[in-house]
Write a protein that holds these residues in place. Sequence first.
Motif, PDB file in Angstrom:
ATOM      1  N   GLU A  58      -5.579  -1.085  -9.819  1.00  0.00           N
ATOM      2  CA  GLU A  58      -5.660  -1.762  -8.770  1.00  0.00           C
ATOM      3  C   GLU A  58      -4.527  -1.084  -7.712  1.00  0.00           C
ATOM      4  O   GLU A  58      -3.485  -0.944  -8.097  1.00  0.00           O
ATOM      5  N   LEU A  59      -4.850  -0.953  -6.536  1.00  0.00           N
ATOM      6  CA  LEU A  59      -3.807  -0.393  -5.574  1.00  0.00           C
ATOM      7  C   LEU A  59      -3.077  -1.372  -5.118  1.00  0.00           C
ATOM      8  O   LEU A  59      -3.391  -2.321  -5.106  1.00  0.00           O
ATOM      9  N   LEU A  60      -2.049  -0.935  -4.931  1.00  0.00           N
ATOM     10  CA  LEU A  60      -0.704  -1.966  -4.641  1.00  0.00           C
ATOM     11  C   LEU A  60      -1.255  -2.552  -3.100  1.00  0.00           C
ATOM     12  O   LEU A  60      -1.034  -3.866  -2.972  1.00  0.00           O
ATOM     13  N   THR A  61      -1.851  -1.909  -2.242  1.00  0.00           N
ATOM     14  CA  THR A  61      -2.390  -2.465  -0.935  1.00  0.00           C
ATOM     15  C   THR A  61      -3.735  -3.007  -1.275  1.00  0.00           C
ATOM     16  O   THR A  61      -4.291  -3.531  -0.013  1.00  0.00           O
ATOM     17  N   TYR A  63       1.442   8.260   0.352  1.00  0.00           N
ATOM     18  CA  TYR A  63       0.537   8.281  -0.674  1.00  0.00           C
ATOM     19  C   TYR A  63       0.294   6.755  -1.293  1.00  0.00           C
ATOM     20  O   TYR A  63       1.269   6.082  -1.338  1.00  0.00           O
ATOM     21  N   PRO A  64      -0.794   6.582  -2.010  1.00  0.00           N
ATOM     22  CA  PRO A  64      -1.115   5.272  -2.609  1.00  0.00           C
ATOM     23  C   PRO A  64      -0.301   5.114  -3.957  1.00  0.00           C
ATOM     24  O   PRO A  64       0.204   6.082  -4.561  1.00  0.00           O
ATOM     25  N   SER A  65      -0.284   3.767  -4.253  1.00  0.00           N
ATOM     26  CA  SER A  65       0.495   3.633  -5.539  1.00  0.00           C
ATOM     27  C   SER A  65      -0.273   2.341  -6.173  1.00  0.00           C
ATOM     28  O   SER A  65      -1.058   1.567  -5.388  1.00  0.00           O
ATOM     29  N   LEU A  66      -0.705   2.671  -7.410  1.00  0.00           N
ATOM     30  CA  LEU A  66      -1.078   1.563  -8.238  1.00  0.00           C
ATOM     31  C   LEU A  66      -0.271   0.461  -8.748  1.00  0.00           C
ATOM     32  O   LEU A  66       1.009   0.734  -8.461  1.00  0.00           O
ATOM     33  N   TYR A  68      -8.516   2.569  -7.565  1.00  0.00           N
ATOM     34  CA  TYR A  68      -8.300   4.067  -7.431  1.00  0.00           C
ATOM     35  C   TYR A  68      -8.552   4.286  -8.948  1.00  0.00           C
ATOM     36  O   TYR A  68      -8.479   3.857  -9.977  1.00  0.00           O
ATOM     37  N   ASP A  69      -9.349   5.566  -9.214  1.00  0.00           N
ATOM     38  CA  ASP A  69      -9.597   6.176 -10.483  1.00  0.00           C
ATOM     39  C   ASP A  69      -9.167   7.587 -10.007  1.00  0.00           C
ATOM     40  O   ASP A  69      -9.949   8.392  -9.561  1.00  0.00           O
ATOM     41  N   VAL A  70      -8.433   8.153 -11.210  1.00  0.00           N
ATOM     42  CA  VAL A  70      -7.940   9.505 -10.901  1.00  0.00           C
ATOM     43  C   VAL A  70      -9.037  10.767 -10.907  1.00  0.00           C
ATOM     44  O   VAL A  70      -9.012  11.660 -10.389  1.00  0.00           O
TER      45      VAL A  70
END
Length: 191
Positions: free
Chosen positions: A55-58, A127-130, A62-64
Amino acid sequence: MPARRWIAGLLAAVATTAALAGCSSDSQEQRCTTTDGAIECAPDQRSTAPKLSGELLTGGSYDVATDRGQVIVVNFWGSWCPPCRAEADDLEATYQATKASGVTFLGINVQDNRDKALAFEEGRVTYPSLFDPPSRLALAFDISPTTIPATVVLDRDGRVAVVIRSAVTQERLQPIVARIAAEQPPPNGSR
């Protein structure tokens, strides 16, 4: 009483055997080069990264695997971590400097509360964070949540190329990321 001693002796023998086996195993640190605290593996020595999704923080997920073919810089951080605050600008600057060469960054927030983590990121990184409060992803990468920040660089094939178990600067990280991004696949396309 004799049964307790026998069990204690057996447990001690098992623990000693396990410890010796661990010392003789072919760990990444033994197969790769360590320079200035960074463990860097040659392409033929790299291991496949653990599954990396969540789950993304926002919000959202996301899956690499969606970024396969890119170099992925994974940074483990927490809003409560002073070295994480110190390195955030350097991570963002490295991201901006390398993203045009097929590099993406992903943060993984550990042992944190969502509101504090979101406040930490605001104005610092793009950039996004999990969001990984139980630190499952950190542990899968053999990163102890008590020793963050840590940064892992995955090559274009999703293998662990570099592990840095300390805060980074742009001066230190960018040449590493650029070197991994510049790697060319062998002529037959397999590694």
